[in-house]
Design an enzyme around this catalytic site. Structure first.
Site, PDB file in Angstrom:
ATOM      1  N   HIS A   1       0.850  -1.193   0.000  1.00 61.32           N
ATOM      2  CA  HIS A   1       0.000   0.000   0.000  1.00 61.32           C
ATOM      3  C   HIS A   1       0.888   1.246   0.000  1.00 61.32           C
ATOM      4  CE1 HIS A   1      -3.601   2.337   0.714  1.00 61.32           C
ATOM      5  NE2 HIS A   1      -2.935   3.005   1.631  1.00 61.32           N
TER       6      HIS A   1
ATOM      7  N   VAL B   1     -10.117  -3.087   5.119  1.00 57.06           N
ATOM      8  CA  VAL B   1      -9.317  -2.639   3.967  1.00 57.06           C
ATOM      9  C   VAL B   1      -8.069  -1.879   4.440  1.00 57.06           C
ATOM     10  CG1 VAL B   1      -9.312  -1.176   1.907  1.00 57.06           C
ATOM     11  CG2 VAL B   1     -11.330  -2.537   2.467  1.00 57.06           C
TER      12      VAL B   1
HETATM   13  C1  GRF Z   1       1.033   0.742  -6.085  1.00 57.77           C
HETATM   14  O1  GRF Z   1       1.258   2.044  -5.664  1.00 57.77           O
HETATM   15  C2  GRF Z   1       0.590  -0.117  -4.938  1.00 57.77           C
HETATM   16  O2  GRF Z   1       1.153   0.244  -3.733  1.00 57.77           O
HETATM   17  C3  GRF Z   1      -0.891   0.119  -4.899  1.00 57.77           C
HETATM   18  O3  GRF Z   1      -1.291   0.228  -6.241  1.00 57.77           O
HETATM   19  C4  GRF Z   1      -0.176   0.670  -7.026  1.00 57.77           C
HETATM   20  C5  GRF Z   1      -0.004  -0.360  -8.105  1.00 57.77           C
HETATM   21  O4  GRF Z   1       0.980  -0.003  -9.034  1.00 57.77           O
HETATM   22  N1  GRF Z   1      -1.569  -0.910  -4.158  1.00 57.77           N
HETATM   23  P1  GRF Z   1       1.534  -1.085 -10.038  1.00 57.77           P
HETATM   24  O5  GRF Z   1       0.321  -1.649 -10.792  1.00 57.77           O
HETATM   25  O6  GRF Z   1       2.236  -2.147  -9.265  1.00 57.77           O
HETATM   26  O7  GRF Z   1       2.435  -0.325 -10.958  1.00 57.77           O
END
Ligand code: GRF
Length: 192
Positions: free
Chosen positions: A113, A148
């Protein structure tokens, strides 16, 4: 000496840059995990191409094909079981998982996250950090439970918020750290 690798399913919805970081890390012969399946709930997710290029089986389970959330979750779980996955990494997976699913995969389900949890659960984390006037931001890897972005925190990386940052600039700084942190945490967990 050969290592018994843990079998990982990665769930995505979009670009999959974190998926790419996991793919790249798992190429190391001594990495204790291998990605055996990538599932997207979005048919056009770019991450699916990344998986295909790496020779990893992919599947699309489109959430709109299911009337009930739990039916979607059961389809996900069945496919993950069919590939004998030991663990699941959520990597930009934009669906809330049901209590049934998170219990089924308790302590086998990780998420990354883009905030310093428990701050800024949910979306728009970088804009909210800037709005709050925070001087640092970061990312968190945590176990997933029914709340969540509320599961037990495993590891975090902090980055500074710099003068003139926009949400996009800050997101890029945080994302660079995500790409280091997620493979590292998965390695530690799968080495146990
Ligand atoms: C990332 O910032 C992740 O932390 C969040 O959604 C984004 C996904 O980016 N859960 P990616 O698809 O991995 O480039």
């Amino acid at each position: 000496m050969s290592v018994t690798k843990k079998r990982i399913a990665v769930l995505i919805s979009g670009g999959g840059s974190n998926l790419q970081a996991l793919i790249d890390a798992s190429k190391a012969p001594d990495y204790p995990a291998e990605i055996v399946l990538v599932i997207s709930n979005q048919p056009d997710a770019y991450g699916l191409k990344r998986a295909e290029e790496a020779g990893i089986p992919t599947a699309v389970i489109f959430h709109k094909d299911f009337i009930k959330r739990e039916a979607f979750d059961r389809a996900l779980s069945e496919m993950i079981e069919a590939y004998h996955a030991d663990m699941i990494c959520l990597a930009g997976f934009m669906r809330v998982l049901s209590e049934w699913f998170v219990k089924r995969w308790d302590k086998k389900l990780l998420n990354i996250h883009p905030s310093l949890l428990p701050k800024f659960k949910g979306v728009d984390t970088h804009a909210r950090a800037l709005e709050a006037g925070d001087t640092e931001a970061g990312c968190t890897v945590h176990w997933v439970n029914a709340e969540v972005d509320g599961g037990e925190i495993i590891a975090q990386v902090r980055v500074p918020v710099l003068a003139g940052d926009t949400p996009e600039v800050l997101a890029k700084r945080v994302l660079e750290q995500e790409h280091q942190l997620y493979p590292q945490v998965l390695k530690e967990i799968c080495s146990k």
